[in-house]
Design a protein around this motif. Structure first.
Motif, PDB file in Angstrom:
ATOM      1  N   ILE A 185      -1.797  17.774 -26.316  1.00 37.64           N
ATOM      2  CA  ILE A 185      -2.839  16.876 -26.793  1.00 37.64           C
ATOM      3  C   ILE A 185      -2.276  16.102 -27.985  1.00 37.64           C
ATOM      4  CG2 ILE A 185      -5.236  15.939 -27.179  1.00 37.64           C
ATOM      5  CD1 ILE A 185      -6.222  18.124 -25.389  1.00 37.64           C
ATOM      6  N   VAL A 242     -13.028  31.599 -29.445  1.00 43.47           N
ATOM      7  CA  VAL A 242     -12.764  30.046 -29.691  1.00 43.47           C
ATOM      8  C   VAL A 242     -13.750  29.322 -30.554  1.00 43.47           C
ATOM      9  CG1 VAL A 242     -12.259  27.794 -28.522  1.00 43.47           C
ATOM     10  CG2 VAL A 242     -12.081  29.972 -27.411  1.00 43.47           C
ATOM     11  N   VAL A 243     -13.136  28.729 -31.789  1.00 43.47           N
ATOM     12  CA  VAL A 243     -13.890  28.180 -32.739  1.00 43.47           C
ATOM     13  C   VAL A 243     -14.555  26.783 -31.813  1.00 43.47           C
ATOM     14  CG1 VAL A 243     -13.835  26.614 -34.735  1.00 43.47           C
ATOM     15  CG2 VAL A 243     -12.391  28.789 -34.599  1.00 43.47           C
ATOM     16  N   VAL A 244     -15.701  26.676 -32.101  1.00 43.98           N
ATOM     17  CA  VAL A 244     -16.522  25.269 -31.566  1.00 43.98           C
ATOM     18  C   VAL A 244     -15.760  23.945 -31.827  1.00 43.98           C
ATOM     19  CG1 VAL A 244     -18.619  26.649 -31.157  1.00 43.98           C
ATOM     20  CG2 VAL A 244     -18.366  25.192 -33.075  1.00 43.98           C
ATOM     21  N   SER A 245     -15.688  22.995 -31.107  1.00 44.73           N
ATOM     22  CA  SER A 245     -14.850  21.714 -31.331  1.00 44.73           C
ATOM     23  C   SER A 245     -15.413  21.295 -32.626  1.00 44.73           C
ATOM     24  CB  SER A 245     -15.173  20.830 -30.065  1.00 44.73           C
ATOM     25  OG  SER A 245     -16.300  20.512 -29.882  1.00 44.73           O
ATOM     26  N   GLY A 246     -16.666  21.249 -32.880  1.00 40.01           N
ATOM     27  CA  GLY A 246     -17.021  20.531 -34.150  1.00 40.01           C
ATOM     28  C   GLY A 246     -16.584  21.405 -35.656  1.00 40.01           C
ATOM     29  N   GLY A 272      -3.640  28.406 -19.621  1.00 35.52           N
ATOM     30  CA  GLY A 272      -3.964  27.250 -20.541  1.00 35.52           C
ATOM     31  C   GLY A 272      -4.753  27.393 -21.919  1.00 35.52           C
ATOM     32  N   MET A 273      -4.306  26.963 -22.755  1.00 34.04           N
ATOM     33  CA  MET A 273      -4.924  27.119 -24.251  1.00 34.04           C
ATOM     34  C   MET A 273      -5.704  25.842 -24.508  1.00 34.04           C
ATOM     35  SD  MET A 273      -4.272  30.006 -25.556  1.00 34.04           S
ATOM     36  CE  MET A 273      -3.773  31.240 -24.396  1.00 34.04           C
ATOM     37  N   VAL A 274      -6.911  26.313 -25.505  1.00 31.46           N
ATOM     38  CA  VAL A 274      -7.358  25.138 -26.040  1.00 31.46           C
ATOM     39  C   VAL A 274      -7.362  25.015 -27.696  1.00 31.46           C
ATOM     40  CG1 VAL A 274      -9.420  24.877 -23.994  1.00 31.46           C
ATOM     41  CG2 VAL A 274      -9.780  26.185 -26.370  1.00 31.46           C
ATOM     42  N   VAL A 275      -7.507  23.847 -28.195  1.00 36.09           N
ATOM     43  CA  VAL A 275      -7.555  23.847 -29.736  1.00 36.09           C
ATOM     44  C   VAL A 275      -8.788  24.826 -29.970  1.00 36.09           C
ATOM     45  CG1 VAL A 275      -9.026  21.686 -29.934  1.00 36.09           C
ATOM     46  CG2 VAL A 275      -7.516  22.205 -31.620  1.00 36.09           C
ATOM     47  N   HIS A 294      -1.046  22.832 -30.633  1.00 36.39           N
ATOM     48  CA  HIS A 294      -0.881  24.136 -29.922  1.00 36.39           C
ATOM     49  C   HIS A 294      -0.054  24.011 -28.662  1.00 36.39           C
ATOM     50  CE1 HIS A 294      -3.764  23.783 -26.854  1.00 36.39           C
ATOM     51  NE2 HIS A 294      -4.441  22.928 -27.457  1.00 36.39           N
ATOM     52  N   PRO A 295       0.449  25.218 -28.331  1.00 35.12           N
ATOM     53  CA  PRO A 295       1.329  24.894 -26.832  1.00 35.12           C
ATOM     54  C   PRO A 295       0.138  25.083 -25.758  1.00 35.12           C
ATOM     55  CG  PRO A 295       1.335  27.581 -28.000  1.00 35.12           C
ATOM     56  CD  PRO A 295       0.745  26.572 -29.001  1.00 35.12           C
ATOM     57  N   VAL A 296       0.873  24.248 -24.954  1.00 36.71           N
ATOM     58  CA  VAL A 296      -0.378  24.128 -23.705  1.00 36.71           C
ATOM     59  C   VAL A 296      -0.636  25.429 -22.813  1.00 36.71           C
ATOM     60  CG1 VAL A 296      -0.320  22.982 -21.560  1.00 36.71           C
ATOM     61  CG2 VAL A 296       1.123  22.071 -23.229  1.00 36.71           C
ATOM     62  N   THR A 297       0.413  26.496 -22.907  1.00 35.71           N
ATOM     63  CA  THR A 297      -0.058  27.594 -22.253  1.00 35.71           C
ATOM     64  C   THR A 297       0.301  28.750 -23.246  1.00 35.71           C
ATOM     65  OG1 THR A 297       1.917  27.651 -21.121  1.00 35.71           O
ATOM     66  CG2 THR A 297       0.221  26.917 -19.810  1.00 35.71           C
TER      67      THR A 297
END
Lengths: 203, 291
Positions: free
Chosen positions: B31, B263-267, B231-234, B252-255
């Motif tokens: 992204i 995981v840190v929350v998006s906010g 798959g990884m998320v921000v 960050h890498p896609v996978t």
């Protein structure tokens, strides 16, 4: 099936195998639940990336669990022919590891149709599956710091083509002149999930 | 498209960023986009731009550029001294930069990334639908250097409705980030999650747009087998063999092939993107937000 949350940014769906991943991916992509921004298929998982402001996680999880995926047919999908010069630095090593001659490695690699299962390592890289089981080899014990663009490699049951110069740990058996990745072309990636691939020995 | 800004100095790293390239993970494209998205959006709102208009992301100050025509800009994110031809200007506010004048950002006292947005948006040629530089994938415009000419788009019809936006002060030493355990918390030994949540982690010098390597208590694994890449998320806290987590940011890498303990929350990802080397991060469990 297990559905594992990635905070409010994603849902990671864990499945038994790649066929299930592809079937679920195909079914969800045809009718994406609201709030899903991207799908990331992998060997045993499908990640749904979410827009935290728009996604109802419980609703999406329910939608995932209620999908009845059909058979995934790749027969209709595009066939890409990739010409390869089989002179890779690890061709001899792959022959030793597989108990084949170098000629037989080439014949096995060109003898079956491969399919792009998923991407992820770099833009334009595709993990190719469906090849000969006789070509299964481990990654190299030590990664190379520099693998040239177009290098064709093997790792595990996968084959792949390096879309640009990069570090890499796959066993290299050959190279292609075909540009796998070009941002100025539509589509930029030749290897997209579902595309069928035939490797052909170049003159 | 006419040149609007001529880059004179870039500091350690300056890149063009918008809200990135969602939807292309299947071909291995991440992204990317602004590391602190809230600050980019704020700058664009101040200027009357679309929220996702491209701006310059300046890492640790030191950016200078000459206006080639009359421009209106806003500087948000890490608060730094701003001058226009040597005269002080405010952050989180509209700043007029007349043709020929030099806009200059000093070193921020706090935070890491400042955003210089221009009314009309930075209008470099998009790559795969975005003007963002993805430093991991090597996609998008090259990082800025002295002499780069940046085109600026036409001013939007909407007029700015406010000329100043109050923002909360960034923390100096320690920041608390809300996490949700998983998706792979069950790959870790008993006590690993407690260790993550009880002691602070230090931001190491290995921190960039891809992620932040953290130093702190070891997070030991229960399962030693290889995790098939997934798959990884921000915001993911991925734990490599060093047993110390890496917090993934915009590029960050896609996978990835190492398990993610939480995981840190998006906010809260924006707050992480403003953490400098030497700062402490504390992780606290939040409830999964759900409607």
């Amino acid at each position: 099936m297990r559905v594992l949350p990635c905070a409010d940014s994603g849902l990671l769906v864990e499945l038994d195998d790649l066929d299930q991943v592809r079937a679920l991916h195909a079914a969800l992509e045809a009718d994406p639940p609201e709030g899903v921004t991207d799908f990331v298929p992998a060997a045993r998982t499908l990640l749904l990336r979410l827009d935290p402001a728009a996604a109802d996680m419980a609703g999406i999880e329910q939608a995932v669990r209620s999908v009845r995926p059909g058979e995934v047919s790749t027969r209709e999908s595009e066939l890409l022919r990739i010409p390869v010069v089989y002179d890779g630095a690890d061709l001899e090593e792959v022959a030793i590891l597989t108990g084949l001659t170098e000629r037989e490695v080439v014949e096995e690699h060109t003898g079956t149709e491969w399919t792009v299962a998923f991407g992820g390592f770099a833009p334009g890289f595709g993990y190719l599956t469906g090849g000969s089981p006789r070509l299964e080899v481990p990654r190299r014990a030590e990664s190379r710091t520099r693998v040239p663009v177009g290098a064709v490699g093997l790792a595990g049951t996968f084959s792949g083509v390096y879309p640009r110069e990069s570090p890499g740990g796959w066993q290299l058996i050959g190279r292609t002149e075909l540009r796998m990745w070009d941002v100025d072309r539509d589509p930029p990636a030749l290897l997209r999930p579902g595309v069928r691939v035939r490797f052909e020995e170049a003159e | 498209m006419s040149v609007g800004l001529e880059v004179l100095e870039t500091g350690p790293l300056s890149t063009v960023q918008d809200l990135g390239r969602p939807g292309l993970a299947g071909i291995g494209v991440g992204i990317s986009g602004a590391a602190d998205r809230g600050s980019l959006r704020l700058a664009n709102r101040l200027l009357g731009n679309e929220e996702g208009a491209a701006a310059v992301e300046v890492t640790l100050g030191g950016f200078a550029a000459r206006a080639r025509r009359d421009l209106t800009v806003a500087v948000t994110g890490a608060p730094c001294p701003v001058t226009v031809d040597g005269r002080g200007a405010a952050t989180n506010a509209l700043v007029r930069v007349p043709a020929g004048a030099v806009l200059r950002l000093g070193t921020p006292e706090r935070g890491l990334r400042s955003y210089v947005a221009v009314r009309g948006g930075i209008a470099v040629e998009p790559v795969l639908g975005s003007r963002s530089t993805d430093v991991l994938a090597g996609l998008g415009p090259v990082r800025l250097s002295a002499g780069t000419a940046l085109p600026v788009g036409p001013a939007p019809e909407r007029c700015p409705v406010t000329d100043f936006a109050p923002v909360a002060e960034l923390p100096a030493d320690e920041v608390v980030l809300t996490v949700v355990p998983g998706p792979r918390a069950d790959w870790f030994a008993d006590g690993a999650l407690d260790a993550l949540l009880s002691e602070p982690y230090t931001v190491t010098a290995e921190a960039n747009r891809v992620g932040i390597r953290l130093d702190g208590p070891e997070l030991k694994r229960r399962r030693d087998e290889e995790l098939p890449s997934e798959g990884m998320v921000v915001g993911a806290l991925q734990v490599p063999p060093s047993s110390r987590p890496t917090l993934f940011l915009a590029d960050h890498p896609v996978t990835g092939g190492y398990p993610v303990i939480a995981v840190v929350v998006s906010g809260d990802v924006d707050k992480a993107a403003q953490a400098r080397p030497g700062m402490r991060l504390r992780f606290a469990v939040g409830r999964r937000r759900n409607r």
